[in-house]
Design an enzyme around this catalytic site. Structure first.
Site, short mmCIF file in Angstrom:
data_model
loop_
_atom_site.label_atom_id
_atom_site.label_comp_id
_atom_site.label_asym_id
_atom_site.label_seq_id
_atom_site.Cartn_x
_atom_site.Cartn_y
_atom_site.Cartn_z
N SER A 199 37.66 -15.74 70.52
CA SER A 199 38.49 -14.59 70.86
C SER A 199 38.63 -14.48 72.37
O SER A 199 37.71 -14.79 73.13
CB SER A 199 37.87 -13.31 70.30
OG SER A 199 38.69 -12.19 70.57
N CYS A 325 32.00 -2.92 66.38
CA CYS A 325 32.74 -2.72 65.14
C CYS A 325 32.02 -1.79 64.17
O CYS A 325 32.57 -1.39 63.16
CB CYS A 325 32.98 -4.08 64.45
SG CYS A 325 33.96 -5.20 65.47
#
Length: 408
Positions: A199, A325
């Protein structure tokens, strides 16, 4: 009030050089790479150049690299795409108990489709034991997904050894390398990695862009249907500015990797030693030796994590209690429970992840603020008062016998 940002495992600021590289592709060079006129072909050319750059940084061929919207999509595509494409060969997958939820929830979704998943335990440092991995492989095992480095406790897994075991049994090996890419050397060929997720926003690039490496010959179903983008494998107009920024951020990370790794390692160990020496009933989570250079993760007894984070934020210190998250969850970290911590210790966890702009003064300010915060919170804890007077046994005392690193 000065703000000290120590949550780089969550996300990073975009580097000025990256912004500069991206800007033309928002305005002057805004073409769609699928268009055949020059403006579109210019965009196609920069996407191809970015793909070549990123492939080279992991030892892959450009045609083995596919752009995605981020690490979560890459994990979903790798695991679901491979499992569905190869279900005729077997329906058993292997992963670890400490994976990011992008992997865990993907595996749980496949279980609803009739696949079986083995969730490997880890040792007290968060390491997958190669012998456990080998023992879990069955004749119908088709895929293993083990993260390169844990996002919460920073433990770096023995990826090359695990991949070698997988290949001995004809099992394809995927790794979620979101936390490691750009921070640790990675060569997919030398390490035996068949698929890899990465990412951009973890390496000072833009959010909303990532990659999936798929070794040539590995059969994976398409994940997003639509147009013929990404050589017909992933529909959706390419995020040209994001892809350009991702490649530039990766180039800069690769150029700085050795020096920055050593600098962060010194700061990390300084923080760890200060906390172990100066804060009572503190436990270092994860391996000290096999650990990301920027990761500091501790649990503190007689502390509730949310109160600790709020008080540190009020002092200008931005940290987390685990994965970004799951920051809204009141449940203790699944990672900390998997390495053997009891609930009452896991609830009092703190993750500091250092970055390019972090200084020794920042680290000292953060540790000083942590000491003051913990002293304040423990003053309000009847359990801590009882512990000081010898009325309750400390969980830390039980953990000492198990060899966990702790503070006196």
């Amino acid at each position: 009030m000065k703000q000290i940002y120590l949550d780089h495992a969550s996300t990073t600021p975009v580097r000025p050089e990256v912004v500069e590289a991206m800007l033309p592709y928002f305005t002057e060079q805004f073409g769609n790479p699928s268009s055949i006129y020059p403006l579109g072909q210019e965009a196609a050319d920069v996407v191809a150049a970015a793909r070549e750059t990123l492939a080279g940084l992991i030892g892959a061929a450009p045609r083995e690299v596919y752009f995605t919207s981020g690490g979560t999509e890459a994990d979903n595509w790798a695991i679901k795409g491979f499992a569905r494409a190869n279900a005729g060969k077997g329906k058993h997958l292997i992963t670890s108990a400490i994976e990011h939820h992008a992997v865990l929830h993907t595996c749980e979704a496949l279980e609803k489709e009739g696949f079986e998943v083995t969730y490997l335990p880890v040792d007290e440092h968060g390491l997958v034991r190669p012998e456990d991995f080998a023992a879990a492989i069955r004749p119908d095992t088709i895929l293993a997904s083990i993260m390169f480095a844990n996002n919460e406790i920073g433990t770096i897994e023995p990826i090359a050894a695990l991949a070698a075991i997988a290949h001995e049994h004809g099992v394809v090996f995927h790794t979620d390398a979101v936390q490691a890419f750009g921070h640790e050397p990675i060569d997919v060929k030398e390490m035996g990695i068949d698929m890899l997720s990465a990412s951009s926003h973890k390496i000072y690039g833009p959010k909303g862009v990532g990659l999936l490496y798929i070794r040539k010959g590995v059969k994976v179903e398409n994940f997003i249907d639509g147009g013929q983008q990404e050589r017909g494998r992933r529909g959706s107009t390419e995020n040209v500015p994001g892809i350009v920024g991702f490649a530039r951020a990766a180039e800069l990370a690769a150029a700085d990797m050795t020096a920055e790794h050593d600098r962060l390692l010194a700061l990390r160990d300084h923080a760890i030693r200060r906390i172990l020496d100066e804060i009572p009933s503190a436990k270092l989570n994860g391996s000290w030796e096999s650990r990301l250079a920027n990761n500091v993760n501790f649990s503190f007894e007689f502390i509730e994590g949310e109160g600790m984070l709020l008080q540190l934020a009020a002092r200008g210190v931005c940290v987390s209690s685990g994965s970004a998250c799951t920051s809204g969850s009141l449940d203790p970290s699944h990672v900390l429970l998997a390495i053997g911590l009891p609930h009452e210790i896991a609830h009092g966890s703190l993750r500091m992840t250092l970055g390019r702009d972090t200084t020794r003064e920042d680290v000292d300010f953060a540790v000083d603020s942590l000491k003051a915060t913990l002293a304040n919170l423990r003053m309000m804890s009847p359990l801590y008062e009882d512990f000081q007077h010898g009325k309750v046994a400390s969980v830390i005392e039980r953990l000492k016998a198990d060899g966990f690193p702790y503070a006196n």
